[in-house]
Design an enzyme around this catalytic site. Structure first.
Site, PDB file in Angstrom:
ATOM      1  N   ARG A 106       3.347  18.125  56.863  1.00 43.49           N
ATOM      2  CA  ARG A 106       3.219  16.675  56.886  1.00 43.49           C
ATOM      3  C   ARG A 106       2.175  16.239  55.868  1.00 43.49           C
ATOM      4  NH1 ARG A 106       2.761  11.984  60.285  1.00 43.49           N
ATOM      5  NH2 ARG A 106       1.914  10.432  58.873  1.00 43.49           N
TER       6      ARG A 106
ATOM      7  N   ARG B 137       8.106  11.532  55.690  1.00 48.83           N
ATOM      8  CA  ARG B 137       7.367  12.672  56.234  1.00 48.83           C
ATOM      9  C   ARG B 137       8.311  13.667  56.885  1.00 48.83           C
ATOM     10  NH1 ARG B 137       4.961   8.579  59.470  1.00 48.83           N
ATOM     11  NH2 ARG B 137       4.456   7.745  57.430  1.00 48.83           N
TER      12      ARG B 137
ATOM     13  N   ASP C 117       6.572  13.533  62.308  1.00 53.63           N
ATOM     14  CA  ASP C 117       5.578  12.714  62.983  1.00 53.63           C
ATOM     15  C   ASP C 117       5.506  13.203  64.421  1.00 53.63           C
ATOM     16  OD1 ASP C 117       4.143  10.745  61.689  1.00 53.63           O
ATOM     17  OD2 ASP C 117       5.752   9.279  61.765  1.00 53.63           O
TER      18      ASP C 117
ATOM     19  N   ASP D 140       3.473  11.812  67.607  1.00 51.43           N
ATOM     20  CA  ASP D 140       2.555  10.775  68.073  1.00 51.43           C
ATOM     21  C   ASP D 140       2.477  10.773  69.593  1.00 51.43           C
ATOM     22  OD1 ASP D 140       1.918   9.750  65.548  1.00 51.43           O
ATOM     23  OD2 ASP D 140       3.682   8.444  65.544  1.00 51.43           O
TER      24      ASP D 140
END
Length: 203
Positions: A119, A128, A131, A133
């Site tokens: 990343r 990217r 991710d 999160d």
């Protein structure tokens, strides 16, 4: 349904969990006593997107003190915050897990997974490989700039709310209310379910 994900020699390796973290969760890991529920959003728009998402799911499950309970359907999503047709579309999904890790250690693991899949963070809203999160952690509400809980933009993102609602229709976003209500308030344009794709729940 796609073929099961198979690990290959070219797959990146997530760095081992720090010994200090392992020491804290070793005893609890066997029984997950007093675990907290966390919701993780994963997305990819570079490379083999589905394989990368599966790799992130597997890496989360391999983390001491983490047990994955649900993996959502896959959605294909137009990139957020950029001009149309300037980036490949994303594959997005949500993972619901139970964990004895504190939020800070779960964040460290999320960053380690992102690093393992190369990343790059040199452009806001840039493309990217992955991710990872933290959307919510139990009922925690925090404005800590290192880890704001819940995720400050989750309530306005259909690519988070839709897959989350699929696996937990009664879900609540702390401080914001029912996910079902939040989902009705946002546009689902450019966020499409991919019924032909599937992420495997780790055994």
């Amino acid at each position: 349904m796609n073929a099961p994900f198979a690990k290959g020699q070219s797959d990146p390796t997530v760095q081992p969990v720090p010994a200090s973290v392992v020491a804290r969760v070793d005893a609890a890991d066997s029984t997950l006593q007093n675990p907290k529920r966390a919701v993780i959003s994963i997305g990819s728009n570079l490379g083999n997107r589905l394989e990368t998402l599966q790799g992130a799911v597997d890496a989360l499950e391999d983390t001491p003190g983490v047990r994955i309970k649900h993996v959502s359907p896959v959605y294909e999503t137009e990139p957020w915050g950029v001009e149309p047709n300037t980036q490949p579309s994303y594959f997005n999904a949500v993972v619901i897990l139970r964990t004895t890790l504190p939020p800070s250690s779960l964040l460290e693991r999320a960053h380690a997974i992102e690093e393992a899949f190369n990343r790059v963070r040199d452009e806001r809203w840039g493309p990217r490989t992955i991710d990872v999160d933290i959307v919510s952690y139990a009922d925690a509400v925090s404005d800590d700039p290192v880890l704001t809980l819940p995720h400050p933009r989750a309530h306005e993102r259909a690519f988070v709310l839709a897959p989350w609602h699929d696996v937990d229709p009664q879900a609540q976003l702390p401080g914001r209310g029912p996910v079902a209500d939040l989902l009705t308030a946002v546009t689902r344009e450019g966020v499409e379910p991919r019924g032909d794709l599937e992420l495997r729940l780790p055994e």
